[in-house]
Design a protein around this motif. Structure first.
Motif, short mmCIF file in Angstrom:
data_model
loop_
_atom_site.label_atom_id
_atom_site.label_comp_id
_atom_site.label_asym_id
_atom_site.label_seq_id
_atom_site.Cartn_x
_atom_site.Cartn_y
_atom_site.Cartn_z
N CYS A 112 -15.16 55.19 1.51
CA CYS A 112 -16.15 55.80 0.62
C CYS A 112 -15.64 57.08 -0.02
O CYS A 112 -16.06 57.42 -1.14
CB CYS A 112 -17.44 56.06 1.38
SG CYS A 112 -18.28 54.54 1.88
N CYS A 113 -14.73 57.78 0.65
CA CYS A 113 -14.16 58.99 0.05
C CYS A 113 -13.35 58.64 -1.19
O CYS A 113 -13.37 59.37 -2.19
CB CYS A 113 -13.28 59.72 1.07
SG CYS A 113 -14.22 60.47 2.41
N GLU A 114 -12.62 57.51 -1.13
CA GLU A 114 -11.88 57.05 -2.30
C GLU A 114 -12.85 56.66 -3.41
O GLU A 114 -12.59 56.92 -4.59
CB GLU A 114 -10.99 55.86 -1.93
CG GLU A 114 -9.74 56.23 -1.17
CD GLU A 114 -8.82 57.12 -1.99
OE1 GLU A 114 -8.55 56.79 -3.16
OE2 GLU A 114 -8.38 58.16 -1.47
N ALA A 115 -13.94 56.01 -3.05
CA ALA A 115 -14.96 55.64 -4.04
C ALA A 115 -15.53 56.89 -4.70
O ALA A 115 -15.74 56.92 -5.92
CB ALA A 115 -16.06 54.83 -3.38
N GLY A 117 -22.69 52.36 -0.78
CA GLY A 117 -21.44 52.38 -0.02
C GLY A 117 -21.52 53.29 1.19
O GLY A 117 -21.14 52.89 2.31
N TYR A 118 -22.01 54.51 0.99
CA TYR A 118 -22.14 55.42 2.13
C TYR A 118 -23.16 54.91 3.13
O TYR A 118 -23.01 55.08 4.34
CB TYR A 118 -22.52 56.82 1.64
CG TYR A 118 -21.31 57.65 1.25
CD1 TYR A 118 -20.47 58.20 2.21
CD2 TYR A 118 -20.99 57.88 -0.08
CE1 TYR A 118 -19.36 58.96 1.87
CE2 TYR A 118 -19.88 58.63 -0.45
CZ TYR A 118 -19.07 59.17 0.53
OH TYR A 118 -17.96 59.89 0.19
N GLY A 119 -24.19 54.23 2.64
CA GLY A 119 -25.17 53.64 3.56
C GLY A 119 -24.54 52.55 4.41
O GLY A 119 -24.88 52.41 5.59
N GLY A 173 -27.14 60.41 5.64
CA GLY A 173 -27.40 61.75 5.14
C GLY A 173 -26.71 62.00 3.82
O GLY A 173 -27.28 62.62 2.90
N VAL A 174 -25.49 61.48 3.68
CA VAL A 174 -24.75 61.61 2.42
C VAL A 174 -25.45 60.83 1.32
O VAL A 174 -25.51 61.27 0.17
CB VAL A 174 -23.29 61.13 2.60
CG1 VAL A 174 -22.52 61.22 1.28
CG2 VAL A 174 -22.58 61.93 3.67
N CYS A 175 -25.98 59.65 1.66
CA CYS A 175 -26.74 58.85 0.68
C CYS A 175 -27.85 59.68 0.06
O CYS A 175 -28.05 59.69 -1.16
CB CYS A 175 -27.35 57.62 1.33
SG CYS A 175 -26.18 56.43 1.94
N LEU A 176 -28.58 60.37 0.92
CA LEU A 176 -29.71 61.17 0.44
C LEU A 176 -29.22 62.32 -0.44
O LEU A 176 -29.84 62.63 -1.47
CB LEU A 176 -30.48 61.72 1.65
CG LEU A 176 -31.95 62.06 1.47
CD1 LEU A 176 -32.72 60.94 0.80
CD2 LEU A 176 -32.58 62.41 2.80
N CYS A 224 -15.69 50.84 -1.41
CA CYS A 224 -16.83 50.86 -0.48
C CYS A 224 -16.79 49.68 0.47
O CYS A 224 -17.08 49.82 1.66
CB CYS A 224 -18.14 50.88 -1.26
SG CYS A 224 -18.51 52.45 -2.08
N LYS A 225 -16.45 48.49 -0.06
CA LYS A 225 -16.36 47.31 0.79
C LYS A 225 -15.25 47.47 1.83
O LYS A 225 -15.31 46.87 2.91
CB LYS A 225 -16.06 46.07 -0.07
CG LYS A 225 -17.18 45.66 -1.02
CD LYS A 225 -18.36 45.06 -0.27
CE LYS A 225 -19.34 44.35 -1.21
NZ LYS A 225 -19.93 45.19 -2.24
N MET A 226 -14.25 48.27 1.54
CA MET A 226 -13.16 48.53 2.48
C MET A 226 -13.49 49.67 3.44
O MET A 226 -12.69 50.02 4.32
CB MET A 226 -11.87 48.86 1.71
CG MET A 226 -11.36 47.72 0.84
SD MET A 226 -10.13 48.25 -0.39
CE MET A 226 -8.73 48.63 0.66
#
Length: 614
Positions: A217-220, A241-243, A249-252, A212-214
């Protein structure tokens, strides 16, 4: 010395409550056994376990030994008294007590929490001196201490010299890399770890955090799918991470899945993250649902203490200031975070006067302001109050860092004091990307484009790489100063020298720049060469310039594009009609008027249809 009776030994071993301990203590004091070291140490441990620190300390001083001091350390560690842990260790050494493998982890953890690097290195020397260096738990604590104090070189050395490593060792070094801005190294370590040790959920969470820091997010999410039973931290890392990459929207969606699966309940961190996403989405309905859900699964004090700030700013950002105040009333008024959130929410809602009232009330209650308070309120301060805050910062030597000084530069710039802005900027010991962007933008808005370009050159020389915002500020500066050739060159340098891909805002700046200079045909050609579809702002800038320079041919084309984008916007018809009228083309002006009538549009107030008989 008489030996402690067997009955006392059994009673001490089974003693669990403070009341039992007090009664047993009183009973033993009546015998000759009250000086027995075992009795004193055991009672010290019981008192510490029962949170009677005063009694525990009194017995420790009576018979200081490592077991008694360990009990005191455990008490302070359990209650998160990091400073007291350090002081207890100092007293232990003053009493010539030899620390052991149970003492060092507790005191090193306290050093890590307080970022006491120097103290930690002194304790490391004690670890070596007293022969605890080979203990894996002590080694892990040393590793964690160095990592949390930001010294990854020492953490790596401790890790590399470990005769044996457990999963905690690997997790600590991975977490250290993530926390110190080296997430790629954490991913590398994981690749080696798999060959030596079985990852646990903490490992997977740390790996997710690294990805996520990189920005991967897909890898996460892929790693998340490999966790057999994700815990609340796993879900929260993915949401956060997605935020962080703006995919709110993905976060939600992830949050809703978390609630739907129902294996773990969201904690306040997860709720805070998803509420922040709701604010960015402007999704008031989802925010209200999460508000209700949070109050359902935890008590209001706990919920508002951690998630209140995010909820408050969501309501304010969505225009529900009444709801924001309702949340504010439920938050801790002695906490500066509460006031900062309310001030930010009001500023974000465009209610600067209410933000200033809130700030004054905060001061009236005696709540000490911090750097966040200053940087949040400065944008809505007039020059007088802005100078007062500047004086406050200087007087108390705020250790608030770069953001406050960036806010001061911005405040002076927008209040017309570019000299003061540059003075603050020049005195900053550390400047970040925002610092440079703010001062470049400030000079640009004051029509001092040459100075803005000179600062851009200095910025590149300082080692800070310009970003898209930097070039927006610099191009705008060129536009306001009539530096067309310099601006065009700068636009192409974005890609050639810095590898940045211009976005719509940069194209708009170039169009505005050419149009202001009267180079309307060049602006029109530039628009037609744009790799992305021009929006209403691009065509609007060109049409406004055509009206100013009375260019009928280009104005007609720009107006047609605008009308196709916004056929119900009467202002476009009026502008085109005015261009025709001033050029003496009365028939064309009347035709535009009829087009308006045909669409049932009304002339906006403040605009005229010159020469059309209106």
């Amino acid at each position: 010395m008489r030996t402690l009776p067997h009955s006392f030994t059994s009673l001490l071993q089974s003693c669990k409550t403070l009341k039992q301990a007090k009664k047993l203590h009183a009973l033993i004091l009546l015998t000759a056994s009250h000086h027995n070291p075992f009795f004193i140490t055991k009672l010290t441990q019981i008192y510490a376990d029962c949170d009677d620190l005063r009694s525990a300390l009194a017995l420790t001083l009576l018979r200081p030994n490592v077991f008694a001091f360990t009990a005191i350390l455990y008490f302070h560690s359990r209650h998160a008294h990091a400073h007291q842990c350090i002081l207890t260790y100092a007293r232990l050494r003053q009493n010539a007590v030899v620390p052991d493998n149970y003492v060092f982890p507790k005191v090193l953890k306290a050093c890590a929490k307080l970022s006491l690097f120097v103290t930690g290195t002194v304790i490391h020397k004690d670890v070596v001196a007293f022969g605890s260096e080979s203990n894996v738990h002590v080694r892990n604590s040393l590793l964690g201490m160095y990592a949390k104090c930001g010294d990854m070189a020492s953490a790596e050395r401790v890790f590399g010299e470990m005769p044996q490593r457990d999963v905690f060792s690997w997790n600590s070094v991975m977490s250290g890399y993530v926390c110190n801005g080296l997430p790629d190294r954490a991913v590398e370590v994981f690749g080696v770890m798999k060959e030596e040790c079985q990852p646990d959920v903490v490992t997977w969470n740390t790996l997710m955090d690294a990805y996520c820091k990189m920005g991967l997010c897909c890898e996460a999410a892929r790693v998340f799918g490999e966790i057999e039973v994700p815990n609340v931290i796993s879900w929260t890392i993915l949401i956060s991470g997605y935020g962080s990459v703006g995919r709110h929207g993905v976060c939600l969606e992830i949050f809703r899945e978390m609630v739907s699966v129902g294996r773990v309940l969201p904690d306040v961190d997860a709720l805070s993250c998803v509420l922040v996403s709701c604010r960015f989405l402007g999704d008031l309905a989802s925010g209200r649902e999460i508000h209700g859900y949070g109050l359902k699964i935890m008590c209001g004090d706990v919920f508002y203490r951690s998630a209140g700030a995010a909820l408050l700013t969501l309501y304010a950002g969505c225009g529900r200031v009444d709801r924001a105040y309702s949340v504010f009333r439920g938050m801790d008024k002695g906490d500066v975070v509460t006031w900062n959130a309310m001030i930010f929410g009001l500023v974000d809602a465009g209610l600067g006067h209410l933000a200033l009232e809130c700030f004054r009330e905060m001061q009236g209650r005696g709540v000490e302001i911090d750097g966040t308070t200053v940087s949040t309120i400065l944008p809505v301060c007039d020059l007088r109050r802005g100078k007062q805050l500047h004086a406050y910062v200087s007087k108390w030597n705020f250790s608030c860092g770069v953001p406050v000084f960036n806010a001061l530069v911005h405040m002076y710039s927008i209040r017309g004091c570019i000299v003061y802005a540059h003075s603050v900027f020049s005195m900053m010991e550390n400047k970040d990307l925002v610092s440079w962007n703010t001062i470049i933008g400030g000079y640009g808005t004051h029509g001092l484009g040459q100075t803005a370009l000179k600062l851009l050159q200095e910025m590149s020389g300082s080692g800070i790489r310009p970003d898209l915002v930097t070039f927006s500020c610099a191009l705008s500066a060129c536009s306001h100063s009539g530096l067309v050739d310099e601006g065009i060159e700068l636009f192409y340098r974005m890609t050639q020298d810095f590898g940045l891909i211009p976005v719509r805002e940069h194209f708009s700046c170039v169009v505005d720049m050419l149009a202001r200079a009267g180079r309307l045909e060049d602006a029109f050609d530039f628009i037609n060469q744009m790799p992305q579809e021009p929006d209403k702002h691009v065509w609007g800038a060109l049409l406004a310039a055509c009206q100013e320079h009375q260019n009928v041919s280009v104005g007609k084309l720009a107006a047609e594009k605008l009308i196709s984008l916004e056929p119900r916007e009467a202002g476009h018809y009026v502008t085109l009609s005015n261009i025709y009228s001033r050029a003496g083309r009365w028939d064309d002006a009347a035709r535009v008027r009829k087009m308006m009538d045909g669409h049932g549009l009304l002339k906006p107030s403040g605009l005229s249809l010159v020469g059309t008989g209106s």
